[in-house]
Design a protein around this motif. Structure first.
Motif, PDB file in Angstrom:
ATOM      1  N   GLY A  73       0.806  -1.208   0.000  1.00 21.77           N
ATOM      2  CA  GLY A  73       0.000   0.000   0.000  1.00 21.77           C
ATOM      3  C   GLY A  73       0.840   1.258   0.000  1.00 21.77           C
ATOM      4  O   GLY A  73       0.568   2.198  -0.729  1.00 21.77           O
ATOM      5  N   PHE A  74       1.878   1.256   0.826  1.00 18.30           N
ATOM      6  CA  PHE A  74       2.649   2.486   0.990  1.00 18.30           C
ATOM      7  C   PHE A  74       3.902   2.529   0.127  1.00 18.30           C
ATOM      8  O   PHE A  74       4.234   3.544  -0.456  1.00 18.30           O
ATOM      9  CB  PHE A  74       3.055   2.654   2.453  1.00 18.30           C
ATOM     10  CG  PHE A  74       1.924   3.106   3.320  1.00 18.30           C
ATOM     11  CD1 PHE A  74       1.226   4.267   3.023  1.00 18.30           C
ATOM     12  CD2 PHE A  74       1.543   2.370   4.428  1.00 18.30           C
ATOM     13  CE1 PHE A  74       0.178   4.694   3.818  1.00 18.30           C
ATOM     14  CE2 PHE A  74       0.497   2.784   5.231  1.00 18.30           C
ATOM     15  CZ  PHE A  74      -0.192   3.944   4.915  1.00 18.30           C
ATOM     16  N   ALA A  75       4.614   1.415   0.093  1.00 18.02           N
ATOM     17  CA  ALA A  75       5.943   1.465  -0.513  1.00 18.02           C
ATOM     18  C   ALA A  75       5.952   1.008  -1.959  1.00 18.02           C
ATOM     19  O   ALA A  75       6.269   1.781  -2.872  1.00 18.02           O
ATOM     20  CB  ALA A  75       6.897   0.612   0.308  1.00 18.02           C
ATOM     21  N   VAL A  91      -5.036  -5.667  -3.016  1.00 21.33           N
ATOM     22  CA  VAL A  91      -5.956  -6.122  -1.968  1.00 21.33           C
ATOM     23  C   VAL A  91      -6.741  -7.367  -2.392  1.00 21.33           C
ATOM     24  O   VAL A  91      -6.745  -8.367  -1.674  1.00 21.33           O
ATOM     25  CB  VAL A  91      -6.884  -4.978  -1.493  1.00 21.33           C
ATOM     26  CG1 VAL A  91      -8.054  -5.525  -0.711  1.00 21.33           C
ATOM     27  CG2 VAL A  91      -6.097  -4.003  -0.648  1.00 21.33           C
ATOM     28  N   PRO A  92      -7.372  -7.376  -3.571  1.00 16.62           N
ATOM     29  CA  PRO A  92      -8.037  -8.622  -3.992  1.00 16.62           C
ATOM     30  C   PRO A  92      -7.059  -9.786  -4.081  1.00 16.62           C
ATOM     31  O   PRO A  92      -7.377 -10.903  -3.663  1.00 16.62           O
ATOM     32  CB  PRO A  92      -8.572  -8.277  -5.387  1.00 16.62           C
ATOM     33  CG  PRO A  92      -8.667  -6.808  -5.423  1.00 16.62           C
ATOM     34  CD  PRO A  92      -7.587  -6.280  -4.534  1.00 16.62           C
ATOM     35  N   GLY A  93      -5.865  -9.514  -4.601  1.00 19.45           N
ATOM     36  CA  GLY A  93      -4.870 -10.578  -4.727  1.00 19.45           C
ATOM     37  C   GLY A  93      -4.459 -11.136  -3.384  1.00 19.45           C
ATOM     38  O   GLY A  93      -4.382 -12.349  -3.190  1.00 19.45           O
ATOM     39  N   LEU A  94      -4.227 -10.221  -2.438  1.00 22.85           N
ATOM     40  CA  LEU A  94      -3.783 -10.660  -1.115  1.00 22.85           C
ATOM     41  C   LEU A  94      -4.873 -11.475  -0.409  1.00 22.85           C
ATOM     42  O   LEU A  94      -4.579 -12.480   0.239  1.00 22.85           O
ATOM     43  CB  LEU A  94      -3.403  -9.439  -0.270  1.00 22.85           C
ATOM     44  CG  LEU A  94      -2.734  -9.747   1.071  1.00 22.85           C
ATOM     45  CD1 LEU A  94      -1.462 -10.537   0.855  1.00 22.85           C
ATOM     46  CD2 LEU A  94      -2.423  -8.466   1.834  1.00 22.85           C
ATOM     47  N   LEU A 128     -11.380 -16.518   6.712  1.00 27.77           N
ATOM     48  CA  LEU A 128     -12.345 -15.480   6.355  1.00 27.77           C
ATOM     49  C   LEU A 128     -12.143 -14.232   7.220  1.00 27.77           C
ATOM     50  O   LEU A 128     -12.266 -13.119   6.744  1.00 27.77           O
ATOM     51  CB  LEU A 128     -13.774 -16.012   6.499  1.00 27.77           C
ATOM     52  CG  LEU A 128     -14.189 -17.018   5.414  1.00 27.77           C
ATOM     53  CD1 LEU A 128     -15.584 -17.560   5.691  1.00 27.77           C
ATOM     54  CD2 LEU A 128     -14.133 -16.393   4.032  1.00 27.77           C
ATOM     55  N   LEU A 129     -11.795 -14.437   8.498  1.00 29.69           N
ATOM     56  CA  LEU A 129     -11.567 -13.297   9.389  1.00 29.69           C
ATOM     57  C   LEU A 129     -10.373 -12.467   8.920  1.00 29.69           C
ATOM     58  O   LEU A 129     -10.434 -11.236   8.860  1.00 29.69           O
ATOM     59  CB  LEU A 129     -11.311 -13.784  10.820  1.00 29.69           C
ATOM     60  CG  LEU A 129     -12.550 -14.032  11.673  1.00 29.69           C
ATOM     61  CD1 LEU A 129     -12.153 -14.491  13.063  1.00 29.69           C
ATOM     62  CD2 LEU A 129     -13.380 -12.745  11.766  1.00 29.69           C
ATOM     63  N   ILE A 130      -9.273 -13.147   8.606  1.00 28.11           N
ATOM     64  CA  ILE A 130      -8.080 -12.419   8.165  1.00 28.11           C
ATOM     65  C   ILE A 130      -8.360 -11.714   6.842  1.00 28.11           C
ATOM     66  O   ILE A 130      -7.972 -10.564   6.639  1.00 28.11           O
ATOM     67  CB  ILE A 130      -6.877 -13.367   8.052  1.00 28.11           C
ATOM     68  CG1 ILE A 130      -6.536 -13.950   9.435  1.00 28.11           C
ATOM     69  CG2 ILE A 130      -5.662 -12.625   7.499  1.00 28.11           C
ATOM     70  CD1 ILE A 130      -5.404 -14.941   9.419  1.00 28.11           C
ATOM     71  N   ALA A 131      -9.092 -12.397   5.951  1.00 26.02           N
ATOM     72  CA  ALA A 131      -9.435 -11.781   4.673  1.00 26.02           C
ATOM     73  C   ALA A 131     -10.278 -10.520   4.895  1.00 26.02           C
ATOM     74  O   ALA A 131     -10.066  -9.494   4.254  1.00 26.02           O
ATOM     75  CB  ALA A 131     -10.187 -12.780   3.800  1.00 26.02           C
ATOM     76  N   LEU A 132     -11.199 -10.604   5.841  1.00 29.41           N
ATOM     77  CA  LEU A 132     -12.033  -9.450   6.164  1.00 29.41           C
ATOM     78  C   LEU A 132     -11.166  -8.307   6.694  1.00 29.41           C
ATOM     79  O   LEU A 132     -11.361  -7.136   6.345  1.00 29.41           O
ATOM     80  CB  LEU A 132     -13.082  -9.842   7.207  1.00 29.41           C
ATOM     81  CG  LEU A 132     -14.082  -8.756   7.591  1.00 29.41           C
ATOM     82  CD1 LEU A 132     -14.978  -8.438   6.411  1.00 29.41           C
ATOM     83  CD2 LEU A 132     -14.904  -9.160   8.795  1.00 29.41           C
ATOM     84  N   GLY A 133     -10.178  -8.672   7.519  1.00 30.59           N
ATOM     85  CA  GLY A 133      -9.251  -7.667   8.039  1.00 30.59           C
ATOM     86  C   GLY A 133      -8.531  -6.937   6.924  1.00 30.59           C
ATOM     87  O   GLY A 133      -8.444  -5.704   6.909  1.00 30.59           O
ATOM     88  N   VAL A 134      -8.024  -7.712   5.952  1.00 32.13           N
ATOM     89  CA  VAL A 134      -7.321  -7.110   4.821  1.00 32.13           C
ATOM     90  C   VAL A 134      -8.256  -6.188   4.041  1.00 32.13           C
ATOM     91  O   VAL A 134      -7.894  -5.072   3.650  1.00 32.13           O
ATOM     92  CB  VAL A 134      -6.769  -8.211   3.891  1.00 32.13           C
ATOM     93  CG1 VAL A 134      -6.216  -7.606   2.607  1.00 32.13           C
ATOM     94  CG2 VAL A 134      -5.693  -9.003   4.605  1.00 32.13           C
ATOM     95  N   LEU A 135      -9.492  -6.657   3.856  1.00 28.30           N
ATOM     96  CA  LEU A 135     -10.480  -5.866   3.130  1.00 28.30           C
ATOM     97  C   LEU A 135     -10.736  -4.535   3.838  1.00 28.30           C
ATOM     98  O   LEU A 135     -10.777  -3.478   3.219  1.00 28.30           O
ATOM     99  CB  LEU A 135     -11.782  -6.674   3.029  1.00 28.30           C
ATOM    100  CG  LEU A 135     -12.832  -6.156   2.058  1.00 28.30           C
ATOM    101  CD1 LEU A 135     -12.323  -6.265   0.643  1.00 28.30           C
ATOM    102  CD2 LEU A 135     -14.128  -6.927   2.221  1.00 28.30           C
ATOM    103  N   LEU A 136     -10.869  -4.591   5.167  1.00 27.78           N
ATOM    104  CA  LEU A 136     -11.142  -3.374   5.938  1.00 27.78           C
ATOM    105  C   LEU A 136      -9.965  -2.407   5.881  1.00 27.78           C
ATOM    106  O   LEU A 136     -10.145  -1.203   5.704  1.00 27.78           O
ATOM    107  CB  LEU A 136     -11.460  -3.736   7.399  1.00 27.78           C
ATOM    108  CG  LEU A 136     -12.820  -4.412   7.617  1.00 27.78           C
ATOM    109  CD1 LEU A 136     -13.001  -4.795   9.071  1.00 27.78           C
ATOM    110  CD2 LEU A 136     -13.943  -3.502   7.150  1.00 27.78           C
TER     111      LEU A 136
END
Lengths: 368, 244
Positions: A37-39, A175-178, A230-238
């Motif tokens: 995201g940043f670098a 983000v979708p890829g991750l 699913l929880l971790i994926a949701l975290g990434v999405l957020l």
């Protein structure tokens, strides 16, 4: 059912007590999304541009002003002679060069045709391509402005447009890829290793000798990882949504349903791997070779599929993640509904059925 | 088959083939209730295949068998409910505590929570493990783990307990204690079906069967076997049978 929940609880003990694995599972996606995201980004900001303006009239000045005002470029050279261009490139001082021909403005007025040349440093092809389209977009813009007062009735315009991600933000794609990679890693790899561990430790025998049905055992092993994934994926999405403004244009429910379908696809693959692997090491190796490497390299997550040699393009067809990335990108970035992605969904569904049938057959062979 | 009251296991001509290879070749035997039945044989003689069939882990190719009065071919579900199984490899979870392991295994046998709690406390008291019930299994010495694994296999009070080489890698003193636990279990009426490599342990069994190449080559009490083969120990009996 109560028996089964006891089983799932035991699985959570395993997961929660293995601190190192937990740390990797949660830390890795976090670090990756922040890094990307940043670098690491395809976004162009303050690209070093060199200009050779052999005309120096109002039009060239106008275009130059526009370029500078866009914020994408920083002018580092204003050459007088063509020989200087080569030197500027070689020293790596400039990434892109814009050359206006002599009498640019006069040619434009009298003949309605003037030439500019854009040269980019293509040692990094992606950046080169991006810079090229940025500069031409700005010039075409200017051309359109010029044409407006003249009201020419018939006019064909060439237009370059970056759709859905106009600023070419890397994080949009990432983000979708991750999310795909994490679902894959947690669901398939972790499950296959954890089932293989029970086999290796001999506890699987004891479980099979108990009144628990094999299907209950498998589901009990799988359920916690589905939830975790699913929880971790949701975290990434957020994080993507709130920190990097990655849009989620489509229906959230559809996104969740497709995510669940993909989890089931890769889980059945993970279970299949664990059934054919005699121990944890083999399960880990096979998961890495069969799941992770092709998913990261060939799913279109890192490299565009269209740019691959035909042979690898064919291979990418059998990688579930390839289809899911299309689905999730379309839902998130374009706001597609099921009408646009039903084919990919059907393919994922087909994969799932195939893996489950294969896994059940292998499992029966082992027992019968 | 009849009189299942006295026999916990009845096996008739039980056979298992893997392709062309016959791992278990028409074996026939009975095990009485409360008996300690030793199941001996060299590696690859077919012991593990036989024990796996009896536990419902592997389906037989042909023959007949009843375990706890249930048919081995179509009542494996009921059989599994009524047997305990301790595998040769370690069957407790290293990253779970003593108590969690017991609760888990009791749970998958469908035991009620309250019953399980009280059973667990009784069991831990008997083993003297009460004070360390919140210790992880990985921190226990091997002998304790072994005893605990055995007790765990008995938590749901099965009619038969199958022990597949339970004393591998354990020191002689612990083995001794382990066998005392086996005696106590059999004394309570639970049938013990045990495989072992240690011939001195074979002497502790009520009856012993010795498998050679998938067949049962001999089956009797240790004393009678020694007479029959005019040997001084079970070790000699075994060597005479297994390496003719």
């Amino acid at each position: 059912m109560k028996r089964w929940f006891g089983f799932v609880r035991k699985e959570f003990y395993h997961i929660l007590r293995d601190r190192r694995t937990m740390f990797i599972l949660i830390g890795m996606p976090l670090v990756q999304i922040l890094l990307f995201g940043f670098a690491v980004t395809n976004e162009i900001r303050e690209a070093r541009i060199g200009i050779l303006d052999l005309s120096r009239d109002e039009h060239t000045q106008e275009i130059r002003n526009k370029l500078m005002a866009s914020g994408y470029f920083r002018q580092v050279a204003d050459w007088q002679r063509p020989e200087q261009v080569e030197a500027g490139f070689k020293s790596g001082d400039v990434k892109v060069v814009l050359i206006f021909e002599e009498d640019f403005g006069q040619n434009l007025k009298r003949e309605g045709l003037a030439h500019v040349q854009i040269i980019t440093d293509a040692t990094d092809p992606n950046t080169g391509q991006t810079l090229l389209s940025y500069v031409s977009t700005i010039i075409i813009d200017y051309q359109r402005e010029l044409n407006q007062p003249y009201q020419l009735p018939l006019r064909i315009e060439v237009e370059t447009q970056m759709r859905y991600n106009p600023e070419l933000k890397g994080v949009f794609l990432f983000v979708p890829g991750l999310i795909t990679i994490i679902l894959m890693l947690v669901s398939a790899l972790m499950t296959s290793v954890s089932i293989a561990r029970e086999k290796e430790m001999g506890t699987m025998e004891v479980l099979l000798a108990s009144p628990m049905r094999p299907i209950q055992i498998i589901l009990g092993k799988v359920a916690p990882y589905v939830l975790l994934g699913l929880l971790i994926a949701l975290g990434v999405l957020l994080i993507g949504y709130f920190v990097f403004d990655v849009p989620v244009k489509g229906n959230l429910l559809l996104l969740a349903a497709e995510g669940l379908l993909f989890v089931i696809t890769v889980l059945s693959l993970g279970v299949l791997i664990s059934i054919v692997s005699p121990n944890q090491q083999v399960a880990l190796m096979v998961s890495m070779m069969v799941l992770m490497m092709p998913t990261i390299l060939l799913s279109g997550f890192m490299f565009p599929i269209e740019n691959m040699p035909p042979f690898l393009q064919y291979i990418s067809l059998i990688i579930p993640a390839r289809w899911f990335i299309v689905i999730i990108k379309n839902i998130m970035l374009k706001g597609s509904g099921i009408e646009q992605i039903w084919q990919e969904t059907l393919i994922l569904f087909g994969f799932t059925v195939f893996y489950i049938v294969l896994a059940i057959r292998r499992f029966k062979v082992r027992l019968a | 088959m009849s009189d299942t009251v006295n026999h916990s296991i009845q096996v008739r001509e039980l056979t298992r083939k893997f392709g062309d290879f016959t791992a278990v070749d028409h074996i026939t035997f009975d095990v009485k209730q409360g008996e300690i039945f030793g199941f001996l044989g060299a590696n690859g003689a077919g012991k593990t295949t036989a024990i796996r069939m009896l536990c419902g882990l592997l389906s037989p190719t042909s023959g007949q068998a009843e375990v706890c009065g249930y048919d081995l071919f179509d009542q494996t579900e009921e059989i599994k409910r009524n047997i305990g199984y301790m595998s040769q490899r370690f069957s407790l979870y290293e990253d779970l505590t003593v108590e969690e392991n017991i609760l888990f295994y009791g749970g998958i046998y469908g035991m009620k929570r309250r019953e399980l709690r009280s059973q667990t406390d009784i069991l831990l008291d008997r083993l003297g493990l009460g004070p360390i019930k919140r210790v992880l299994i990985s921190e226990l010495p091997l002998g304790w783990k072994q005893k605990l694994a055995f007790s765990t296999a008995l938590i749901h009070d099965p009619a038969i307990v199958f022990l597949d080489e339970p004393t591998g890698g354990v020191d002689p003193l612990t083995r001794r204690q382990f066998w005392e636990m086996i005696y106590e279990t059999a004394h309570h009426g639970t049938t013990v079906f045990v495989t072992t490599h240690y011939m001195d342990e074979a002497e502790y069994c009520d009856r012993v069967s010795i498998m050679v190449d998938g067949r049962i080559a001999a089956l009797d009490t240790p004393r009678k076997l020694k007479e029959q083969f005019s040997a001084n120990s079970m070790d000699e009996v075994f060597v005479k049978l297994a390496r003719p």
